[in-house]
Write an enzyme that holds these catalytic residues in place. Structure first.
Site, PDB file in Angstrom:
ATOM      1  N   LYS A 151      -3.266 -15.236  -5.568  1.00 10.80           N
ATOM      2  CA  LYS A 151      -4.068 -14.869  -6.734  1.00 10.80           C
ATOM      3  C   LYS A 151      -3.075 -14.587  -7.863  1.00 10.80           C
ATOM      4  CE  LYS A 151      -5.454 -10.541  -7.063  1.00 10.80           C
ATOM      5  NZ  LYS A 151      -6.058  -9.215  -6.826  1.00 10.80           N
ATOM      6  N   CYS A 181      -5.197  -9.861   3.412  1.00  9.31           N
ATOM      7  CA  CYS A 181      -6.250  -8.960   3.921  1.00  9.31           C
ATOM      8  C   CYS A 181      -7.588  -9.595   4.260  1.00  9.31           C
ATOM      9  CB  CYS A 181      -6.403  -7.800   2.959  1.00  9.31           C
ATOM     10  SG  CYS A 181      -4.932  -6.767   3.012  1.00  9.31           S
ATOM     11  N   ARG A 215       1.099 -14.734   1.089  1.00  6.14           N
ATOM     12  CA  ARG A 215       0.518 -14.676   2.435  1.00  6.14           C
ATOM     13  C   ARG A 215      -0.876 -15.324   2.417  1.00  6.14           C
ATOM     14  NH1 ARG A 215       1.656  -8.391   3.913  1.00  6.14           N
ATOM     15  NH2 ARG A 215       1.153  -8.131   1.711  1.00  6.14           N
ATOM     16  N   ASN A 217     -14.474  -5.067   2.727  1.00  6.22           N
ATOM     17  CA  ASN A 217     -13.768  -6.354   2.622  1.00  6.22           C
ATOM     18  C   ASN A 217     -14.640  -7.516   3.085  1.00  6.22           C
ATOM     19  OD1 ASN A 217     -11.512  -5.347   1.445  1.00  6.22           O
ATOM     20  ND2 ASN A 217     -10.111  -5.798   3.117  1.00  6.22           N
ATOM     21  N   LYS A 241      14.893  -3.764   2.119  1.00 10.97           N
ATOM     22  CA  LYS A 241      13.879  -3.245   1.189  1.00 10.97           C
ATOM     23  C   LYS A 241      14.295  -1.866   0.669  1.00 10.97           C
ATOM     24  CE  LYS A 241       9.358  -4.219   2.010  1.00 10.97           C
ATOM     25  NZ  LYS A 241       7.992  -4.146   2.555  1.00 10.97           N
ATOM     26  N   LEU A 271      -7.120  -0.774  -2.917  1.00 15.93           N
ATOM     27  CA  LEU A 271      -6.410  -1.400  -4.036  1.00 15.93           C
ATOM     28  C   LEU A 271      -6.331  -2.915  -3.867  1.00 15.93           C
ATOM     29  CD1 LEU A 271      -3.306  -2.430  -3.203  1.00 15.93           C
ATOM     30  CD2 LEU A 271      -2.839  -0.011  -3.282  1.00 15.93           C
ATOM     31  N   VAL A 331       0.825  -1.207   0.000  1.00 14.29           N
ATOM     32  CA  VAL A 331       0.000   0.000   0.000  1.00 14.29           C
ATOM     33  C   VAL A 331       0.858   1.255   0.000  1.00 14.29           C
ATOM     34  CG1 VAL A 331      -1.581   1.343   1.455  1.00 14.29           C
ATOM     35  CG2 VAL A 331      -2.034  -1.067   0.989  1.00 14.29           C
TER      36      VAL A 331
HETATM   37  P1  NAD Z   1       3.251  -4.733   4.021  1.00 12.55           P
HETATM   38  O1  NAD Z   1       3.582  -5.713   5.063  1.00 12.55           O
HETATM   39  O2  NAD Z   1       3.500  -5.048   2.597  1.00 12.55           O
HETATM   40  O3  NAD Z   1       3.998  -3.337   4.327  1.00 12.55           O
HETATM   41  C1  NAD Z   1       4.075  -2.740   5.582  1.00 12.55           C
HETATM   42  C2  NAD Z   1       5.423  -2.057   5.684  1.00 12.55           C
HETATM   43  O4  NAD Z   1       5.468  -1.291   6.881  1.00 12.55           O
HETATM   44  C3  NAD Z   1       6.604  -3.027   5.735  1.00 12.55           C
HETATM   45  O5  NAD Z   1       7.513  -2.723   4.697  1.00 12.55           O
HETATM   46  C4  NAD Z   1       7.217  -2.796   7.118  1.00 12.55           C
HETATM   47  O6  NAD Z   1       8.615  -2.958   7.123  1.00 12.55           O
HETATM   48  C5  NAD Z   1       6.801  -1.360   7.378  1.00 12.55           C
HETATM   49  N1  NAD Z   1       6.826  -0.943   8.786  1.00 12.55           N
HETATM   50  C6  NAD Z   1       6.264  -1.549   9.864  1.00 12.55           C
HETATM   51  N2  NAD Z   1       6.500  -0.840  10.970  1.00 12.55           N
HETATM   52  C7  NAD Z   1       7.235   0.233  10.610  1.00 12.55           C
HETATM   53  C8  NAD Z   1       7.812   1.337  11.299  1.00 12.55           C
HETATM   54  N3  NAD Z   1       7.661   1.489  12.620  1.00 12.55           N
HETATM   55  N4  NAD Z   1       8.503   2.245  10.607  1.00 12.55           N
HETATM   56  C9  NAD Z   1       8.665   2.122   9.273  1.00 12.55           C
HETATM   57  N5  NAD Z   1       8.152   1.100   8.554  1.00 12.55           N
HETATM   58  C10 NAD Z   1       7.454   0.169   9.220  1.00 12.55           C
HETATM   59  O7  NAD Z   1       1.709  -4.382   4.256  1.00 12.55           O
HETATM   60  P2  NAD Z   1       0.637  -3.928   3.149  1.00 12.55           P
HETATM   61  O8  NAD Z   1       0.142  -5.126   2.434  1.00 12.55           O
HETATM   62  O9  NAD Z   1       1.153  -2.763   2.400  1.00 12.55           O
HETATM   63  O10 NAD Z   1      -0.552  -3.456   4.113  1.00 12.55           O
HETATM   64  C11 NAD Z   1      -0.438  -2.285   4.911  1.00 12.55           C
HETATM   65  C12 NAD Z   1      -1.815  -1.950   5.460  1.00 12.55           C
HETATM   66  O11 NAD Z   1      -2.701  -1.644   4.372  1.00 12.55           O
HETATM   67  C13 NAD Z   1      -2.487  -3.092   6.226  1.00 12.55           C
HETATM   68  O12 NAD Z   1      -3.259  -2.540   7.253  1.00 12.55           O
HETATM   69  C14 NAD Z   1      -3.393  -3.726   5.181  1.00 12.55           C
HETATM   70  O13 NAD Z   1      -4.509  -4.368   5.744  1.00 12.55           O
HETATM   71  C15 NAD Z   1      -3.838  -2.510   4.385  1.00 12.55           C
HETATM   72  N6  NAD Z   1      -4.211  -2.799   2.985  1.00 12.55           N
HETATM   73  C16 NAD Z   1      -3.460  -3.665   2.230  1.00 12.55           C
HETATM   74  C17 NAD Z   1      -3.809  -3.900   0.907  1.00 12.55           C
HETATM   75  C18 NAD Z   1      -3.036  -4.881   0.066  1.00 12.55           C
HETATM   76  O14 NAD Z   1      -3.506  -5.209  -1.028  1.00 12.55           O
HETATM   77  N7  NAD Z   1      -1.899  -5.378   0.472  1.00 12.55           N
HETATM   78  C19 NAD Z   1      -4.892  -3.216   0.337  1.00 12.55           C
HETATM   79  C20 NAD Z   1      -5.623  -2.309   1.129  1.00 12.55           C
HETATM   80  C21 NAD Z   1      -5.266  -2.103   2.455  1.00 12.55           C
HETATM   81  C1  UGA Z   2      -8.717  -7.365  -1.514  1.00 12.07           C
HETATM   82  C2  UGA Z   2      -9.807  -6.406  -2.000  1.00 12.07           C
HETATM   83  O1  UGA Z   2     -10.280  -6.835  -3.278  1.00 12.07           O
HETATM   84  C3  UGA Z   2      -9.273  -4.979  -2.100  1.00 12.07           C
HETATM   85  O2  UGA Z   2     -10.319  -4.082  -2.481  1.00 12.07           O
HETATM   86  C4  UGA Z   2      -8.715  -4.568  -0.734  1.00 12.07           C
HETATM   87  O3  UGA Z   2      -8.158  -3.272  -0.786  1.00 12.07           O
HETATM   88  C5  UGA Z   2      -7.648  -5.559  -0.307  1.00 12.07           C
HETATM   89  O4  UGA Z   2      -8.211  -6.900  -0.271  1.00 12.07           O
HETATM   90  C6  UGA Z   2      -7.138  -5.262   1.061  1.00 12.07           C
HETATM   91  O5  UGA Z   2      -7.827  -4.706   1.876  1.00 12.07           O
HETATM   92  O6  UGA Z   2      -6.008  -5.645   1.254  1.00 12.07           O
HETATM   93  P1  UGA Z   2      -6.611  -8.586  -2.640  1.00 12.07           P
HETATM   94  O7  UGA Z   2      -6.563  -9.365  -1.372  1.00 12.07           O
HETATM   95  O8  UGA Z   2      -5.383  -7.979  -3.162  1.00 12.07           O
HETATM   96  O9  UGA Z   2      -7.680  -7.382  -2.498  1.00 12.07           O
HETATM   97  O10 UGA Z   2      -7.156  -9.531  -3.795  1.00 12.07           O
HETATM   98  P2  UGA Z   2      -8.601  -9.968  -4.338  1.00 12.07           P
HETATM   99  O11 UGA Z   2      -8.618  -9.797  -5.784  1.00 12.07           O
HETATM  100  O12 UGA Z   2      -9.704  -9.358  -3.576  1.00 12.07           O
HETATM  101  O13 UGA Z   2      -8.576 -11.539  -4.026  1.00 12.07           O
HETATM  102  C7  UGA Z   2      -8.592 -12.022  -2.696  1.00 12.07           C
HETATM  103  C8  UGA Z   2      -8.751 -13.527  -2.703  1.00 12.07           C
HETATM  104  O14 UGA Z   2     -10.078 -13.885  -3.109  1.00 12.07           O
HETATM  105  C9  UGA Z   2      -7.811 -14.258  -3.670  1.00 12.07           C
HETATM  106  O15 UGA Z   2      -7.339 -15.438  -3.046  1.00 12.07           O
HETATM  107  C10 UGA Z   2      -8.698 -14.592  -4.853  1.00 12.07           C
HETATM  108  O16 UGA Z   2      -8.276 -15.716  -5.555  1.00 12.07           O
HETATM  109  C11 UGA Z   2     -10.026 -14.851  -4.144  1.00 12.07           C
HETATM  110  N1  UGA Z   2     -11.214 -14.659  -5.020  1.00 12.07           N
HETATM  111  C12 UGA Z   2     -11.496 -13.435  -5.531  1.00 12.07           C
HETATM  112  C13 UGA Z   2     -12.055 -15.733  -5.253  1.00 12.07           C
HETATM  113  O17 UGA Z   2     -11.830 -16.870  -4.777  1.00 12.07           O
HETATM  114  N2  UGA Z   2     -13.176 -15.535  -6.029  1.00 12.07           N
HETATM  115  C14 UGA Z   2     -13.489 -14.318  -6.570  1.00 12.07           C
HETATM  116  O18 UGA Z   2     -14.517 -14.206  -7.249  1.00 12.07           O
HETATM  117  C15 UGA Z   2     -12.619 -13.247  -6.312  1.00 12.07           C
END
Ligand code: NAD
Ligand code: UGA
Length: 434
Positions: free
Chosen positions: A325, A265, A332, A213, A35, A154, A11
């Site tokens: 996916k 997530c 994860r 979600n 990183k 996203l 993110v």
């Molecule tokens: P991530 O694990 O990929 O990234 C988190 C980063 O934060 C890591 O690089 C870690 O080293 C860093 N970090 C942790 N503590 C820190 C500190 N004290 N100082 C500096 N850096 C630090 O996580 P992500 O997937 O990007 O998710 C972040 C948040 O966004 C979560 O709450 C998640 O639920 C939410 N989110 C994720 C997605 C997604 O698709 N991955 C989508 C929407 C929302």
């Molecule tokens: C999901 C949400 O789609 C995002 O909007 C949100 O921001 C994000 O979580 C988050 O909060 O982190 P993501 O986990 O990246 O995004 O991927 P998705 O495309 O939602 O898929 C999630 C899982 O559901 C995957 O394992 C995928 O294979 C599965 N899936 C998805 C199904 O089994 N069936 C479907 O119809 C769609």
């Protein structure tokens, strides 16, 4: 505008890079030095289509930098986005220790200038209030700031596109000054895409994220329930779900049955929402059912494999897809890994292939064979199982696969093949809900 991103993961990195692309001056902070080294060299530490090019472009333009120095980033920026991870605790609730840690670091660095602290990490309702209290408790000088919520929607695999063309921007703010700053930051995006902007209270914004979600996960579990019904009743889940989804009120997206949702997530966010309901004294059985059906989807898939192959000990099984996916290298909570663990327990020998996720999987699964292409994974296998819906697998030469396998049997956990065609080619074919 000068913007700091704290937490440069999926993110933070995508948000920071896209904000730089909008013309802002962005510094992305992380405490993972390995990183940061990669990023400073212009390399993306994650596989995300289009991201690395955008990072390079904005670094070259002088708008995007990377650092471990949180203090100066806070001092120099008008907006500070918190994008750290919020993993689940043992009881399912969100572990907010990284959010709290960052709030304390911000408090140490904050100076007299007004700051907007934006919570972009996914957090339970009322977290922003705790962040605010924490900053006040630990700040060393008079702190002028607001804490607001700007949830992120996203998806991995399409993160750049989702950020550049979002369905909506949600700004949860109880302060006009902070809202105006956020609208200024997003102005280039709003002008270009005319994206709907929802300005709501902080608590509403926090709930919008957990609600969205949970709803999406509920759709997937509903699709898997229909798939189970179709298998018992002798109907085709894809036909049923397509027709259900054609109703505009329902929609066709997120109704694909399979081996269950994974990723970093959905599993953690619905667990956290379930816990929130429990804390608020609200019946959480809907969310519980979503989790139960999801778990059962992977289990039912395994049962099909065991029923067909009987004794697994010593049998070679090819696994196509390790990522949770397609279009990501993220493993994860990937359903593939749980399935592989169960097959290994029964003594099966696993030959795996994934276009992007093998390097990450090698770090945690050392006793399986990794191959260079899908055909090698199918060689001498008694079954081939599809765990991720990569396009590369949809276009496989099934005739060639059949010749390579010991017994041509496909367990298609993502319904990427046409059952009739697979059978015509001489495969024993098992899809989900078909
Ligand atoms: P991530 O694990 O990929 O990234 C988190 C980063 O934060 C890591 O690089 C870690 O080293 C860093 N970090 C942790 N503590 C820190 C500190 N004290 N100082 C500096 N850096 C630090 O996580 P992500 O997937 O990007 O998710 C972040 C948040 O966004 C979560 O709450 C998640 O639920 C939410 N989110 C994720 C997605 C997604 O698709 N991955 C989508 C929407 C929302
Ligand atoms: C999901 C949400 O789609 C995002 O909007 C949100 O921001 C994000 O979580 C988050 O909060 O982190 P993501 O986990 O990246 O995004 O991927 P998705 O495309 O939602 O898929 C999630 C899982 O559901 C995957 O394992 C995928 O294979 C599965 N899936 C998805 C199904 O089994 N069936 C479907 O119809 C769609």
């Amino acid at each position: 505008m000068k913007i700091a991103i704290i937490g440069t993961g999926y993110v933070g990195l995508t948000t920071g890079t896209c904000l730089a692309e909008f013309g802002h001056e962005v510094v992305c902070i992380d405490n993972d030095l390995e990183k940061l080294e990669k990023l400073k060299a212009g390399q993306s530490p994650i596989f995300e289509p289009g991201l690395e090019d955008l990072i390079k472009k904005n670094m070259a333009g002088g708008r995007l930098t990377f650092s471990a120095e949180i203090g100066s980033a806070v001092k120099e920026s008008e907006i500070i986005f918190i994008c750290v991870n919020t993993p689940p605790k043992a009881d399912g609730h969100a572990d907010l220790k990284y959010v709290e840690g960052v709030a304390r670091q911000i408090a140490q660095a904050i100076n007299g200038d007004y700051k907007v602290i934006v919570d972009k990490s996914t957090v339970p309702v009322k977290t922003a209030e705790k962040v605010r209290e924490t900053i006040l408790r630990y700040s060393v000088s008079e702190a002028k700031f607001d804490v607001i919520s700007n949830p992120e929607f996203l998806r991995e695999g399409t993160a750049v596109k989702d950020t550049m063309e979002p369905d909506r921007v949600v700004i949860g703010s109880n302060s006009q000054r902070a809202t105006d700053k956020m609208l200024e930051a997003y102005k280039p995006l709003i002008d270009k895409t005319k994206v709907p902007v929802k300005i709501v209270s902080v608590r509403s914004a926090e709930l919008i994220k957990h609600g969205a979600n949970t709803f999406l996960a509920t759709k997937i579990s509903f699709a898997n329930l229909i798939a189970e019904t179709c298998e018992q009743a002798g109907a085709d889940a894809l036909e049923v779900l397509e027709a259900i989804g054609l109703d505009d009120r329902i929609g066709r997206q997120f109704l694909k049955p399979g081996i269950g949702f994974g990723g970093s997530c959905f599993p953690k966010d619905i667990a956290a929402y379930k816990k929130t309901l429990e804390i608020l004294g609200i019946d959480n059985s809907l969310v519980e059912a979503v989790e139960r059906i999801n778990k059962r989807s992977a289990e039912r898939f395994l049962q099909k494999i065991e029923k067909e192959l009987w004794v697994l000990d010593g049998k070679i099984i090819g696994v196509l897809g390790l990522a949770f996916k397609s279009d990501t290298d993220d493993i994860r909570n990937a359903p593939a890994l749980k399935i592989i663990e169960s097959l290994k327990k029964e003594g099966a020998k696993i030959k795996a292939y994934d276009p992007q996720a093998m390097a990450n999987t090698k770090k945690i699964l050392t006793d399986i064979e990794y191959l260079e292409n899908p055909y090698q994974a199918a060689e001498k296998a008694e079954a081939l199982i599809i765990c991720t819906e990569w396009d590369e697998f949809k276009n496989l030469d099934l005739n060639k696969i059949k010749e390579l396998m010991t017994t041509p049997t496909i367990f298609d956990g993502r319904n990427i093949f046409d059952p009739a065609k697979a059978k015509e080619l001489g495969f024993k074919y098992f899809g989900v809900g078909r």
